[in-house]
Design a protein around this motif. Structure first.
Motif, mmCIF file in Angstrom:
data_model
loop_
_atom_site.group_PDB
_atom_site.id
_atom_site.type_symbol
_atom_site.label_atom_id
_atom_site.label_comp_id
_atom_site.label_asym_id
_atom_site.label_seq_id
_atom_site.Cartn_x
_atom_site.Cartn_y
_atom_site.Cartn_z
ATOM 1 N N SER A 1 0.830 -1.215 0.000
ATOM 2 C CA SER A 1 0.000 0.000 0.000
ATOM 3 C C SER A 1 0.861 1.260 0.000
ATOM 4 O O SER A 1 0.498 2.270 -0.626
ATOM 5 C CB SER A 1 -0.951 -0.007 1.198
ATOM 6 O OG SER A 1 -0.222 -0.157 2.402
ATOM 7 N N GLY A 2 2.014 1.227 0.669
ATOM 8 C CA GLY A 2 2.911 2.395 0.681
ATOM 9 C C GLY A 2 3.524 2.636 -0.687
ATOM 10 O O GLY A 2 3.608 3.782 -1.163
ATOM 11 N N THR A 3 3.944 1.560 -1.348
ATOM 12 C CA THR A 3 4.592 1.680 -2.658
ATOM 13 C C THR A 3 3.601 2.123 -3.732
ATOM 14 O O THR A 3 3.979 2.796 -4.694
ATOM 15 C CB THR A 3 5.244 0.324 -3.038
ATOM 16 O OG1 THR A 3 6.148 -0.035 -1.993
ATOM 17 C CG2 THR A 3 6.004 0.406 -4.345
ATOM 18 N N GLU A 4 2.328 1.775 -3.538
ATOM 19 C CA GLU A 4 1.305 2.207 -4.495
ATOM 20 C C GLU A 4 1.268 3.734 -4.610
ATOM 21 O O GLU A 4 0.942 4.283 -5.667
ATOM 22 C CB GLU A 4 -0.062 1.660 -4.062
ATOM 23 C CG GLU A 4 -1.237 2.071 -4.932
ATOM 24 C CD GLU A 4 -1.126 1.626 -6.394
ATOM 25 O OE1 GLU A 4 -0.555 0.559 -6.645
ATOM 26 O OE2 GLU A 4 -1.620 2.355 -7.281
ATOM 27 N N LEU A 5 1.640 4.419 -3.535
ATOM 28 C CA LEU A 5 1.648 5.885 -3.574
ATOM 29 C C LEU A 5 2.699 6.411 -4.556
ATOM 30 O O LEU A 5 2.514 7.453 -5.171
ATOM 31 C CB LEU A 5 1.885 6.447 -2.164
ATOM 32 C CG LEU A 5 0.700 6.282 -1.201
ATOM 33 C CD1 LEU A 5 1.133 6.473 0.238
ATOM 34 C CD2 LEU A 5 -0.415 7.259 -1.549
ATOM 35 N N VAL A 6 3.814 5.669 -4.699
ATOM 36 C CA VAL A 6 4.838 6.072 -5.688
ATOM 37 C C VAL A 6 4.268 5.888 -7.099
ATOM 38 O O VAL A 6 4.449 6.744 -7.981
ATOM 39 C CB VAL A 6 6.136 5.239 -5.513
ATOM 40 C CG1 VAL A 6 7.183 5.644 -6.546
ATOM 41 C CG2 VAL A 6 6.700 5.408 -4.109
ATOM 42 N N ILE A 7 3.570 4.770 -7.304
ATOM 43 C CA ILE A 7 2.949 4.513 -8.614
ATOM 44 C C ILE A 7 1.913 5.605 -8.909
ATOM 45 O O ILE A 7 1.851 6.141 -10.020
ATOM 46 C CB ILE A 7 2.286 3.114 -8.636
ATOM 47 C CG1 ILE A 7 3.314 2.029 -8.302
ATOM 48 C CG2 ILE A 7 1.640 2.838 -9.986
ATOM 49 C CD1 ILE A 7 2.734 0.643 -8.113
ATOM 50 N N ALA A 8 1.112 5.934 -7.899
ATOM 51 C CA ALA A 8 0.088 6.975 -8.062
ATOM 52 C C ALA A 8 0.739 8.310 -8.394
ATOM 53 O O ALA A 8 0.211 9.090 -9.198
ATOM 54 C CB ALA A 8 -0.744 7.089 -6.792
ATOM 55 N N PHE A 9 1.908 8.572 -7.793
ATOM 56 C CA PHE A 9 2.618 9.818 -8.071
ATOM 57 C C PHE A 9 3.040 9.875 -9.538
ATOM 58 O O PHE A 9 2.801 10.870 -10.231
ATOM 59 C CB PHE A 9 3.850 9.943 -7.154
ATOM 60 C CG PHE A 9 4.729 11.120 -7.500
ATOM 61 C CD1 PHE A 9 4.358 12.406 -7.145
ATOM 62 C CD2 PHE A 9 5.909 10.944 -8.205
ATOM 63 C CE1 PHE A 9 5.153 13.498 -7.486
ATOM 64 C CE2 PHE A 9 6.712 12.019 -8.552
ATOM 65 C CZ PHE A 9 6.330 13.307 -8.184
ATOM 66 N N VAL A 10 3.643 8.782 -10.023
ATOM 67 C CA VAL A 10 4.121 8.750 -11.422
ATOM 68 C C VAL A 10 2.938 8.898 -12.382
ATOM 69 O O VAL A 10 2.974 9.724 -13.311
ATOM 70 C CB VAL A 10 4.895 7.438 -11.712
ATOM 71 C CG1 VAL A 10 5.272 7.348 -13.180
ATOM 72 C CG2 VAL A 10 6.154 7.346 -10.851
ATOM 73 N N MET A 11 1.879 8.129 -12.143
ATOM 74 C CA MET A 11 0.719 8.193 -13.041
ATOM 75 C C MET A 11 0.006 9.541 -12.941
ATOM 76 O O MET A 11 -0.432 10.098 -13.942
ATOM 77 C CB MET A 11 -0.265 7.068 -12.715
ATOM 78 C CG MET A 11 0.232 5.709 -13.143
ATOM 79 S SD MET A 11 -1.100 4.511 -13.209
ATOM 80 C CE MET A 11 -1.584 4.413 -11.518
ATOM 81 N N GLY A 12 -0.099 10.061 -11.723
ATOM 82 C CA GLY A 12 -0.770 11.349 -11.520
ATOM 83 C C GLY A 12 -0.009 12.485 -12.183
ATOM 84 O O GLY A 12 -0.606 13.367 -12.811
ATOM 85 N N LEU A 13 1.315 12.435 -12.079
ATOM 86 C CA LEU A 13 2.139 13.503 -12.658
ATOM 87 C C LEU A 13 2.011 13.514 -14.186
ATOM 88 O O LEU A 13 1.782 14.561 -14.794
ATOM 89 C CB LEU A 13 3.605 13.309 -12.243
ATOM 90 C CG LEU A 13 4.590 14.388 -12.687
ATOM 91 C CD1 LEU A 13 4.260 15.723 -12.034
ATOM 92 C CD2 LEU A 13 6.014 14.000 -12.326
#
Lengths: 364, 79
Positions: free
Chosen positions: A224-236
């Motif tokens: 769940s913590g690492t998903e935030l990095v994925i969300a950051f890349v996709m969101g950006l």
């Protein structure tokens, strides 16, 4: 609802800010942030329809939601990293693969739109929602309930990791924080699927987090913590696409961000007080409730395609019911997260009171 | 002994970030229509500008929110 597809023909209409919006959006942002901080994703599914319910045009709502997503994910990831819950390398590999998945997902969306129109596209999105959330949400819920009854909740993922680690196709990648070693050729398709889902239902984490837990072998905390990095890349990258076309309404973005930055950090703090299964339980609950919400909309889209006779009044009722259930999903999860946190804080206080007492006893 | 275990709350830091955060929000919303009109024109430079503005708000307001939870006593459990 499609999270990322930029329609250049869409009309840019920026809504007038009302007092209701300035109160509603930060609140919605707080609840969405709380969920994101806790399970790594979620919240986005209710923010876009939430904004649209206040009169914001669809493309502007999607773009503004996207623009709030990556800064929130950044702050959440930084907070979760302090607890050792973030594998940056895994997040970047999955995030970049997800970016490619998003582009393919957009193309699939556009093809469906050209073949069956908006109603067909909506039906496809809801169908994917229901199918994915039913299968993945059901499996996660089953595992969460099993884990709850076990003292060692990591037994099951370790077993499942074996087959993933047996897939010895170079290059093999070592993810230190996730404590796993898997093939690049297994990691990339998982990221790709996350992106495909994100392009379709705006919440890629419903695939990404379970994939990291059950296939790559990460713990619920690291998944769940690492998903935030994925969300950051996709969101950006998603924000950049929408902003290039001028659809981002920064006023809405900053109102949501106001609440969500409080929520995401509270959710992240919450993970430090709960057991592994609680993250799975919240994730499964939100998936299954959202699934019900989308299920309610399927008759409406079938009606739009003239495949089902549905009165406008009933269609309106189903539409409202669907949105209410989605908001309910957020509220239910907020209650579970805050309840678990309060119990965790109480247990810790009881421990810290207990330790000096023991020390005193042993000293005397 | 009890006093030694108590950590000092970062009230000064909270006030500093609160002022910065509220200042940013005030500047933005006092000029919201003009800023929105500028960014809605689109293009690479404006898209880069939007991402920078979002990151700037997230870091400053995020620090404010994080310090707020610290000051009110909501902290992560020590691992």
């Amino acid at each position: 609802m499609a999270g990322y597809a930029v329609d250049p023909n869409a009309v840019k209409e920026f809504a007038k800010l009302t007092p209701m919006m300035t109160a509603f959006l930060p609140t919605l942002g707080f609840l969405g942030g709380l969920l994101s901080g806790f399970i790594g994703s979620g919240g986005a599914f209710v923010l876009t329809p939430g904004m649209m319910s206040t009169g914001v045009a669809g493309p502007v709502a999607v773009a503004s939601n996207m623009c709030h997503k990556f800064p929130k994910a950044l702050v959440g990831a930084m907070k979760r990293a302090k607890y050792g819950h973030v594998d940056v390398f895994l997040g970047l590999i999955m995030g970049l693969s997800a970016f490619v998945g998003v582009q393919v997902g957009i193309k699939v969306q556009k093809w469906i739109l050209s073949m069956w129109g908006e109603a067909g596209s909506n039906l496809y999105i809801s169908g994917v929602f229901v199918l994915v959330l039913l299968i993945v949400g059901g499996s996660v819920m089953r595992d969460a309930l099993r884990s709850k009854n076990r003292t060692e909740s990591t037994v099951q993922p370790e077993k499942r990791t074996l087959w993933a680690q047996k897939l010895n196709i170079p290059p093999m990648l070592r993810f230190k924080t996730a404590n796993t070693r898997v093939s690049f050729w297994l990691t990339v398709p998982l990221g790709f699927a996350t992106g495909m889902l994100a392009a379709t239902i705006a919440v890629g984490g419903f695939i990404g987090v379970p994939a990291m837990i059950y296939i790559l072998g990460a713990s619920s905390f690291v998944g769940s913590g690492t998903e935030l990095v994925i969300a950051f890349v996709m969101g950006l990258t998603g924000t950049f696409s929408w902003a290039m076309a001028g659809f981002v309404d920064l006023r809405l973005t900053l109102l949501i961000l106001f609440g969500s930055l409080f929520g995401v950090q509270l959710g992240a703090i919450g993970t430090s007080y709960v057991k592994d299964y609680m993250i799975k339980l919240v994730m499964a609950t939100v998936m299954l409730v959202v699934m019900v919400s989308r299920l309610l909309m399927i008759p409406v889209y079938l009606g739009d395609l003239n495949r089902l006779a549905l009165s406008p009044a009933l269609a309106h009722i189903l539409d409202r019911a669907s949105f209410t259930v989605m908001c309910g999903a957020l509220l239910v999860c907020a209650v579970i997260i805050l309840g678990a946190m309060v119990r965790g804080v109480r247990a810790e206080k009881a421990d810290t009171v207990g330790i000096p007492a023991q020390v005193r006893r042993s000293a005397s | 002994m009890a006093d030694e275990t108590k950590t000092k709350k970062p009230v000064g830091r909270l006030i500093g970030f609160a002022v910065l955060s509220l200042g940013l929000y005030a500047v933005f919303f006092l000029n919201a229509d003009m800023i929105q009109k500028f960014f809605s024109a689109g293009g690479v430079a404006r898209a880069a500008g939007i991402t920078l503005v979002a990151i700037c708000f997230s870091l400053i307001h995020g620090n404010f929110a994080g310090t707020f939870w610290d000051v009110v006593g909501v902290k992560g459990k020590k691992q």
